[in-house]
Design a protein around this motif. Sequence first.
Motif, short mmCIF file in Angstrom:
data_model
loop_
_atom_site.label_atom_id
_atom_site.label_comp_id
_atom_site.label_asym_id
_atom_site.label_seq_id
_atom_site.Cartn_x
_atom_site.Cartn_y
_atom_site.Cartn_z
N ARG A 12 22.02 34.25 23.11
CA ARG A 12 22.92 35.24 22.53
C ARG A 12 23.17 36.38 23.51
O ARG A 12 22.25 36.92 24.11
CB ARG A 12 22.34 35.83 21.24
CG ARG A 12 22.31 34.89 20.06
CD ARG A 12 23.66 34.33 19.70
NE ARG A 12 24.62 35.33 19.33
CZ ARG A 12 25.36 35.27 18.25
NH1 ARG A 12 25.27 34.25 17.43
NH2 ARG A 12 26.22 36.22 17.99
N ILE A 13 24.42 36.73 23.65
CA ILE A 13 24.81 37.84 24.52
C ILE A 13 24.72 39.13 23.71
O ILE A 13 25.03 39.15 22.51
CB ILE A 13 26.25 37.62 25.05
CG1 ILE A 13 26.27 36.40 25.97
CG2 ILE A 13 26.78 38.85 25.76
CD1 ILE A 13 27.64 36.01 26.44
N ASP A 14 24.29 40.18 24.36
CA ASP A 14 24.19 41.49 23.74
C ASP A 14 25.53 41.88 23.12
O ASP A 14 26.59 41.61 23.68
CB ASP A 14 23.77 42.50 24.82
CG ASP A 14 23.59 43.88 24.28
OD1 ASP A 14 24.47 44.73 24.55
OD2 ASP A 14 22.61 44.12 23.58
N ARG A 15 25.50 42.51 21.96
CA ARG A 15 26.73 42.89 21.23
C ARG A 15 27.66 43.75 22.08
O ARG A 15 28.87 43.59 22.05
CB ARG A 15 26.40 43.62 19.93
CG ARG A 15 25.83 42.75 18.89
CD ARG A 15 26.95 41.99 18.20
NE ARG A 15 26.38 41.20 17.14
CZ ARG A 15 26.75 39.97 16.86
NH1 ARG A 15 27.70 39.41 17.57
NH2 ARG A 15 26.20 39.31 15.90
N VAL A 16 27.10 44.68 22.83
CA VAL A 16 27.93 45.55 23.68
C VAL A 16 28.68 44.71 24.71
O VAL A 16 29.88 44.91 24.93
CB VAL A 16 27.05 46.62 24.38
CG1 VAL A 16 27.85 47.41 25.39
CG2 VAL A 16 26.40 47.54 23.35
N ASP A 17 27.99 43.74 25.31
CA ASP A 17 28.64 42.86 26.28
C ASP A 17 29.67 41.96 25.62
O ASP A 17 30.73 41.69 26.18
CB ASP A 17 27.60 42.02 27.03
CG ASP A 17 26.78 42.85 28.00
OD1 ASP A 17 27.31 43.86 28.52
OD2 ASP A 17 25.61 42.49 28.24
N GLU A 18 29.38 41.48 24.40
CA GLU A 18 30.36 40.67 23.67
C GLU A 18 31.65 41.47 23.44
O GLU A 18 32.75 40.95 23.67
CB GLU A 18 29.81 40.22 22.32
CG GLU A 18 28.91 39.03 22.38
CD GLU A 18 28.43 38.61 21.01
OE1 GLU A 18 28.93 39.13 19.97
OE2 GLU A 18 27.56 37.74 20.94
N LEU A 19 31.50 42.70 22.99
CA LEU A 19 32.67 43.53 22.74
C LEU A 19 33.45 43.82 24.02
O LEU A 19 34.68 43.84 24.04
CB LEU A 19 32.26 44.83 22.04
CG LEU A 19 31.74 44.66 20.62
CD1 LEU A 19 31.19 45.97 20.10
CD2 LEU A 19 32.84 44.13 19.71
N ARG A 20 32.72 44.04 25.12
CA ARG A 20 33.39 44.27 26.41
C ARG A 20 34.15 43.03 26.85
O ARG A 20 35.29 43.12 27.34
CB ARG A 20 32.36 44.68 27.47
CG ARG A 20 33.00 45.06 28.81
CD ARG A 20 31.99 45.68 29.76
NE ARG A 20 30.89 44.81 30.09
CZ ARG A 20 30.92 43.89 31.07
NH1 ARG A 20 32.00 43.75 31.80
NH2 ARG A 20 29.87 43.16 31.32
N LEU A 21 33.56 41.86 26.68
CA LEU A 21 34.25 40.62 27.04
C LEU A 21 35.51 40.42 26.22
O LEU A 21 36.55 40.02 26.75
CB LEU A 21 33.31 39.42 26.85
CG LEU A 21 32.18 39.29 27.85
CD1 LEU A 21 31.17 38.25 27.38
CD2 LEU A 21 32.72 38.93 29.22
N ILE A 22 35.42 40.71 24.93
CA ILE A 22 36.60 40.57 24.07
C ILE A 22 37.68 41.56 24.50
O ILE A 22 38.86 41.22 24.60
CB ILE A 22 36.22 40.77 22.59
CG1 ILE A 22 35.36 39.58 22.14
CG2 ILE A 22 37.46 40.91 21.72
CD1 ILE A 22 34.69 39.79 20.79
N LEU B 250 26.76 34.66 32.91
CA LEU B 250 26.90 34.61 34.37
C LEU B 250 28.05 35.51 34.83
O LEU B 250 27.93 36.23 35.81
CB LEU B 250 27.12 33.17 34.83
CG LEU B 250 27.18 32.93 36.34
CD1 LEU B 250 25.86 33.31 37.00
CD2 LEU B 250 27.53 31.48 36.64
N HIS B 251 29.16 35.49 34.09
CA HIS B 251 30.29 36.38 34.40
C HIS B 251 29.84 37.84 34.33
O HIS B 251 30.19 38.64 35.19
CB HIS B 251 31.44 36.16 33.42
CG HIS B 251 32.27 34.96 33.72
ND1 HIS B 251 33.41 35.01 34.47
CD2 HIS B 251 32.12 33.67 33.37
CE1 HIS B 251 33.94 33.80 34.57
NE2 HIS B 251 33.17 32.97 33.92
N ILE B 252 29.05 38.17 33.31
CA ILE B 252 28.56 39.55 33.16
C ILE B 252 27.65 39.91 34.34
O ILE B 252 27.78 40.98 34.94
CB ILE B 252 27.81 39.72 31.82
CG1 ILE B 252 28.80 39.61 30.66
CG2 ILE B 252 27.06 41.04 31.78
CD1 ILE B 252 28.14 39.42 29.31
N ALA B 253 26.73 39.01 34.70
CA ALA B 253 25.76 39.29 35.77
C ALA B 253 26.44 39.47 37.12
O ALA B 253 25.98 40.28 37.94
CB ALA B 253 24.74 38.17 35.85
#
Length: 187
Positions: A160-170, A123-126
């Motif tokens: 599962r969140i897309d890996r690219v989005d996971e890395l961006r969140l981190i 939701l944060h990503i969207a």
Amino acid sequence: DNGDLHILVPATAPVRLTFTTAPLCTDITFPRGMDSGNTSWLGSTRYFLYPIHVSLSFLFTPSLTSALYLMLMRKLNRNYSEAYRLTSAVATDAELSGEDCTVIESLLNMDQAADDFAFRMQLHIALSQSPSFYPVARASTTNVAVDFIRRLKHVSAACRIDRVDELRLIAEHGVMSENDPRYIPSL
């Protein structure tokens, strides 16, 4: 209409019931008395009218607020994978209305399920491109990101969140040193 089917849903504040004997209860109630006068929980919105697809398989969400409300109902029913799927329907870079922010505040309330943390991160990503989203969610973003990373191995495949989005969140929310002002020693 031409025999089209719709679902009429009142725009009232839903609350999940809690019982000590059933900690994962999914029963939802709509408490009376939450509305004062002629104003509803969502301001001027008194109800949502969801058109039903001819296949009877899914609903259409005619507005951002109606999509957020449907998402809230899915989350309160602990159907995190369906709530997660709806995040693509709410992705926007537009200004959020007060009604949208009210529903989002309810969506950001925590469950401890790993899929709920994944849902809230999605939701944060969207909504991250909306200028009015972060005043609503900024305080919880880093803590949710930390808890999401801790529970990552327990997140179901559907959430599962897309890996690219996971890395961006981190990169955006990860605390890399004790000198970071967001560092919390107890975590």
